[in-house]
Design an enzyme around this catalytic site. Structure first.
Site, PDB file in Angstrom:
ATOM      1  N   LYS A 217       0.790  -1.232   0.000  1.00 20.95           N
ATOM      2  CA  LYS A 217       0.000   0.000   0.000  1.00 20.95           C
ATOM      3  C   LYS A 217       0.826   1.288   0.000  1.00 20.95           C
ATOM      4  O   LYS A 217       0.328   2.357   0.355  1.00 20.95           O
ATOM      5  CB  LYS A 217      -1.001   0.044   1.186  1.00 20.95           C
ATOM      6  CG  LYS A 217      -1.789  -1.211   1.428  1.00 20.95           C
ATOM      7  CD  LYS A 217      -2.308  -1.878   0.192  1.00 20.95           C
ATOM      8  CE  LYS A 217      -3.415  -1.157  -0.523  1.00 20.95           C
ATOM      9  NZ  LYS A 217      -3.842  -1.949  -1.721  1.00 20.95           N
ATOM     10  N   ALA A 218       2.063   1.197  -0.469  1.00 15.17           N
ATOM     11  CA  ALA A 218       2.927   2.389  -0.469  1.00 15.17           C
ATOM     12  C   ALA A 218       2.938   3.128  -1.808  1.00 15.17           C
ATOM     13  O   ALA A 218       3.576   4.172  -1.926  1.00 15.17           O
ATOM     14  CB  ALA A 218       4.350   1.983  -0.089  1.00 15.17           C
TER      15      ALA A 218
ATOM     16  N   THR B 280       2.648   1.066  -5.049  1.00 18.74           N
ATOM     17  CA  THR B 280       3.131   0.082  -6.028  1.00 18.74           C
ATOM     18  C   THR B 280       2.447   0.234  -7.387  1.00 18.74           C
ATOM     19  O   THR B 280       3.112   0.359  -8.427  1.00 18.74           O
ATOM     20  CB  THR B 280       2.804  -1.353  -5.531  1.00 18.74           C
ATOM     21  OG1 THR B 280       2.773  -1.376  -4.116  1.00 18.74           O
ATOM     22  CG2 THR B 280       3.768  -2.360  -6.080  1.00 18.74           C
TER      23      THR B 280
ATOM     24  N   HIS C 133       6.671  -7.289  -2.560  1.00 18.53           N
ATOM     25  CA  HIS C 133       6.521  -6.626  -1.259  1.00 18.53           C
ATOM     26  C   HIS C 133       7.557  -7.186  -0.275  1.00 18.53           C
ATOM     27  O   HIS C 133       7.483  -6.892   0.920  1.00 18.53           O
ATOM     28  CB  HIS C 133       5.130  -6.872  -0.670  1.00 18.53           C
ATOM     29  CG  HIS C 133       4.024  -6.119  -1.347  1.00 18.53           C
ATOM     30  ND1 HIS C 133       4.161  -4.831  -1.819  1.00 18.53           N
ATOM     31  CD2 HIS C 133       2.726  -6.469  -1.590  1.00 18.53           C
ATOM     32  CE1 HIS C 133       3.001  -4.428  -2.330  1.00 18.53           C
ATOM     33  NE2 HIS C 133       2.132  -5.401  -2.219  1.00 18.53           N
TER      34      HIS C 133
ATOM     35  N   ARG D 256       6.182   5.001   1.837  1.00 19.44           N
ATOM     36  CA  ARG D 256       5.089   5.922   2.191  1.00 19.44           C
ATOM     37  C   ARG D 256       5.103   6.098   3.698  1.00 19.44           C
ATOM     38  O   ARG D 256       5.417   5.140   4.426  1.00 19.44           O
ATOM     39  CB  ARG D 256       3.763   5.290   1.735  1.00 19.44           C
ATOM     40  CG  ARG D 256       2.552   6.168   1.904  1.00 19.44           C
ATOM     41  CD  ARG D 256       1.303   5.475   1.363  1.00 19.44           C
ATOM     42  NE  ARG D 256       0.197   6.410   1.274  1.00 19.44           N
ATOM     43  CZ  ARG D 256      -1.032   6.099   0.854  1.00 19.44           C
ATOM     44  NH1 ARG D 256      -1.280   4.849   0.462  1.00 19.44           N
ATOM     45  NH2 ARG D 256      -1.978   7.000   0.807  1.00 19.44           N
TER      46      ARG D 256
ATOM     47  N   SER E  52      -4.105   2.891   4.793  1.00 18.80           N
ATOM     48  CA  SER E  52      -4.404   2.262   3.510  1.00 18.80           C
ATOM     49  C   SER E  52      -4.444   0.738   3.655  1.00 18.80           C
ATOM     50  O   SER E  52      -5.326   0.072   3.107  1.00 18.80           O
ATOM     51  CB  SER E  52      -3.353   2.694   2.479  1.00 18.80           C
ATOM     52  OG  SER E  52      -3.649   2.139   1.228  1.00 18.80           O
TER      53      SER E  52
ATOM     54  N   PHE F 110      -4.499  10.097  -9.851  1.00 17.87           N
ATOM     55  CA  PHE F 110      -5.380   9.214  -9.075  1.00 17.87           C
ATOM     56  C   PHE F 110      -6.715   9.022  -9.806  1.00 17.87           C
ATOM     57  O   PHE F 110      -7.214   7.906  -9.943  1.00 17.87           O
ATOM     58  CB  PHE F 110      -5.601   9.806  -7.676  1.00 17.87           C
ATOM     59  CG  PHE F 110      -6.510   8.968  -6.829  1.00 17.87           C
ATOM     60  CD1 PHE F 110      -6.083   7.757  -6.299  1.00 17.87           C
ATOM     61  CD2 PHE F 110      -7.817   9.376  -6.569  1.00 17.87           C
ATOM     62  CE1 PHE F 110      -6.926   6.968  -5.533  1.00 17.87           C
ATOM     63  CE2 PHE F 110      -8.670   8.593  -5.806  1.00 17.87           C
ATOM     64  CZ  PHE F 110      -8.223   7.396  -5.282  1.00 17.87           C
TER      65      PHE F 110
ATOM     66  N   PHE G 204     -10.108  -0.249  -4.260  1.00 19.31           N
ATOM     67  CA  PHE G 204      -8.637  -0.354  -4.312  1.00 19.31           C
ATOM     68  C   PHE G 204      -8.045   1.049  -4.430  1.00 19.31           C
ATOM     69  O   PHE G 204      -7.106   1.402  -3.724  1.00 19.31           O
ATOM     70  CB  PHE G 204      -8.198  -1.229  -5.497  1.00 19.31           C
ATOM     71  CG  PHE G 204      -6.720  -1.495  -5.490  1.00 19.31           C
ATOM     72  CD1 PHE G 204      -6.211  -2.621  -4.855  1.00 19.31           C
ATOM     73  CD2 PHE G 204      -5.834  -0.599  -6.074  1.00 19.31           C
ATOM     74  CE1 PHE G 204      -4.842  -2.848  -4.820  1.00 19.31           C
ATOM     75  CE2 PHE G 204      -4.469  -0.824  -6.042  1.00 19.31           C
ATOM     76  CZ  PHE G 204      -3.972  -1.949  -5.415  1.00 19.31           C
TER      77      PHE G 204
ATOM     78  N   ARG H 208      -8.641   4.093  -3.269  1.00 22.82           N
ATOM     79  CA  ARG H 208      -9.506   4.538  -2.174  1.00 22.82           C
ATOM     80  C   ARG H 208      -9.556   6.065  -2.070  1.00 22.82           C
ATOM     81  O   ARG H 208     -10.566   6.685  -2.301  1.00 22.82           O
ATOM     82  CB  ARG H 208      -9.001   3.904  -0.865  1.00 22.82           C
ATOM     83  CG  ARG H 208      -9.927   4.007   0.322  1.00 22.82           C
ATOM     84  CD  ARG H 208      -9.245   3.441   1.551  1.00 22.82           C
ATOM     85  NE  ARG H 208      -7.998   4.138   1.850  1.00 22.82           N
ATOM     86  CZ  ARG H 208      -7.880   5.219   2.615  1.00 22.82           C
ATOM     87  NH1 ARG H 208      -8.939   5.727   3.196  1.00 22.82           N
ATOM     88  NH2 ARG H 208      -6.692   5.803   2.806  1.00 22.82           N
TER      89      ARG H 208
HETATM   90  S1  PPS Z   1      -0.726  -2.878  -3.245  1.00 22.56           S
HETATM   91  O1  PPS Z   1      -1.950  -3.681  -3.020  1.00 22.56           O
HETATM   92  O2  PPS Z   1       0.232  -3.044  -2.150  1.00 22.56           O
HETATM   93  O3  PPS Z   1      -0.125  -3.120  -4.553  1.00 22.56           O
HETATM   94  O4  PPS Z   1      -1.238  -1.369  -3.162  1.00 22.56           O
HETATM   95  P1  PPS Z   1      -0.416  -0.094  -3.667  1.00 22.56           P
HETATM   96  O5  PPS Z   1      -0.655   0.100  -5.086  1.00 22.56           O
HETATM   97  O6  PPS Z   1       0.979  -0.145  -3.166  1.00 22.56           O
HETATM   98  O7  PPS Z   1      -1.104   1.075  -2.837  1.00 22.56           O
HETATM   99  C1  PPS Z   1      -2.446   1.446  -2.977  1.00 22.56           C
HETATM  100  C2  PPS Z   1      -2.544   2.869  -2.466  1.00 22.56           C
HETATM  101  O8  PPS Z   1      -1.996   3.753  -3.475  1.00 22.56           O
HETATM  102  C3  PPS Z   1      -3.019   4.654  -3.885  1.00 22.56           C
HETATM  103  N1  PPS Z   1      -2.847   4.993  -5.295  1.00 22.56           N
HETATM  104  C4  PPS Z   1      -2.604   6.247  -5.729  1.00 22.56           C
HETATM  105  N2  PPS Z   1      -2.430   7.393  -5.058  1.00 22.56           N
HETATM  106  C5  PPS Z   1      -2.221   8.509  -5.794  1.00 22.56           C
HETATM  107  N3  PPS Z   1      -2.175   8.529  -7.141  1.00 22.56           N
HETATM  108  C6  PPS Z   1      -2.344   7.399  -7.852  1.00 22.56           C
HETATM  109  N4  PPS Z   1      -2.310   7.419  -9.167  1.00 22.56           N
HETATM  110  C7  PPS Z   1      -2.563   6.188  -7.132  1.00 22.56           C
HETATM  111  N5  PPS Z   1      -2.774   4.891  -7.495  1.00 22.56           N
HETATM  112  C8  PPS Z   1      -2.941   4.196  -6.369  1.00 22.56           C
HETATM  113  C9  PPS Z   1      -4.305   3.893  -3.615  1.00 22.56           C
HETATM  114  O9  PPS Z   1      -5.424   4.757  -3.630  1.00 22.56           O
HETATM  115  C10 PPS Z   1      -3.980   3.320  -2.245  1.00 22.56           C
HETATM  116  O10 PPS Z   1      -3.912   4.317  -1.234  1.00 22.56           O
HETATM  117  P2  PPS Z   1      -5.150   4.774  -0.327  1.00 22.56           P
HETATM  118  O11 PPS Z   1      -4.554   5.704   0.693  1.00 22.56           O
HETATM  119  O12 PPS Z   1      -5.730   3.549   0.306  1.00 22.56           O
HETATM  120  O13 PPS Z   1      -6.100   5.493  -1.231  1.00 22.56           O
END
Ligand code: PPS
Length: 309
Positions: free
Chosen positions: A61-62, A64, A122, A144, A152, A243, A269, A271
């Site tokens: 959730k950082a 990826t 991960h 993150r 997250s 996002f 996902f 979020r």
């Molecule tokens: S995983 O399952 O570990 O692969 O998840 P990961 O992709 O590392 O993390 C998901 C969080 O990243 C946010 N996210 C984004 N934030 C900003 N911009 C973009 N483009 C973007 N894409 C994914 C996603 O919303 C999750 O964070 P939270 O805080 O839960 O919204």
């Protein structure tokens, strides 16, 4: 002779639905991993990447998926259609993931692809197969801040029916602080990769920097990959990886994983995608306890985390 049609990723998950449970965690070298991963660890450890493969490593959730999308677009000259050829986990396989058949494991998907491949993990540094370092593979690590990362992860554990039950928020904070969640301690993860970044030529990025100035970070990744794209292409990549764009992109928003596995009605996902959402979750007392513990666990480190931008 009848030839069986190959299942798509989504069809394979649909088919395996009955076998999906919240898998228990089993420690491998002290790191709690989902049982399927733990049982297959030897073959994961033996994986030999090609020197041209790229590794994207994160604590869950950082950021990826965001980084995977940026990299795919950079490698395809900003061609949005090319990057809609398949969902994220098929375009950029998850090295260690193993699930009940017929869901292909990360290794299954990698075997079917020609290098250069973009591989997600991960794993904490010490669990990454040594072939990555022997072959000097390029590696991007994204970190993150702990509080947003945990928020997250909490929401993800509510909706991802293969992860252990998160339980109530108050208890979850303690599990996070004690490194009891899947893939272990956030603190050891970010410190372990930070310690190796210079020796292994790892590009160590921060989610907060990506939010603050996405163009700057996209360009940083571009240079690391030895690419040079025109300004308008970079602008397009920044837009396609916002996002909002990714939330609406079925090839990036994990709608490929059916509801019995990822129940996005509980929490999407994609979020919120913000820095500082932790302030909506921690009470003042929880924040105090967390900060005191953080000081101890991060003592002596100089990783420039930011909990606000
Ligand atoms: S995983 O399952 O570990 O692969 O998840 P990961 O992709 O590392 O993390 C998901 C969080 O990243 C946010 N996210 C984004 N934030 C900003 N911009 C973009 N483009 C973007 N894409 C994914 C996603 O919303 C999750 O964070 P939270 O805080 O839960 O919204």
């Amino acid at each position: 002779m009848s030839q069986e049609k190959e299942l798509t990723f989504s069809e394979a998950i649909e088919k395996a639905q009955q076998s999906i449970v919240r898998f228990p965690l089993i420690p491998i070298r002290g790191i709690p991993l989902m049982s399927y991963i733990a049982q297959n660890f030897d073959s994961i450890w033996a994986f030999r990447p090609d020197p041209s493969d790229l590794l994207i490593a994160t604590y869950p959730k950082a950021g990826t998926t965001w980084t995977q999308e940026i990299v795919d677009l950079l490698l395809h000259n900003g061609d949005a259609e090319a990057c809609k050829r398949a969902p994220t986990p098929v375009r950029s396989p998850f090295l260690e993931i193993c699930s009940p058949p017929p869901i292909p494991s990360g290794l299954d998907l990698l075997r079917k692809m020609d290098p250069p491949r973009v591989i997600k993990t991960h794993f904490p540094f010490q669990l990454v197969p040594p072939g990555f370092w022997e072959n000097k593979c390029k590696t991007i690590y994204v970190a993150r801040n702990a509080k947003d990362n945990m928020v997250s992860y909490f929401h993800f554990d509510c909706m991802n029916k293969t992860q252990p039950e998160p339980g109530p928020w108050e208890g979850y904070i303690h599990k996070f602080m004690q490194g009891e969640l899947s893939w272990g301690s956030w603190y050891d993860h970010v410190k372990g990769w930070w310690a190796e970044r210079e020796k292994r030529n790892i590009l160590y990025l921060f989610y907060e920097d990506m939010k603050e100035n996405p163009r700057r970070e996209v360009e940083r990744i571009m240079r690391y990959l030895d690419l040079s794209l025109p300004d308008d292409v970079i602008s397009r990549i920044v837009e396609l990886t916002s996002f909002k764009s990714m939330k609406e992109n079925p090839m990036a928003n994990y709608s490929c994983v059916p509801k019995p596995v990822f129940d996005q009605s509980i929490s999407p996902f994609m979020r919120k995608g913000e820095v500082g959402d932790w302030t909506n979750h921690f009470t003042a007392e929880q924040s105090k306890v967390f900060d005191e513990d953080y000081e101890k666990q991060m003592k002596g480190t100089d990783i420039p985390f930011r909990t606000q931008i």
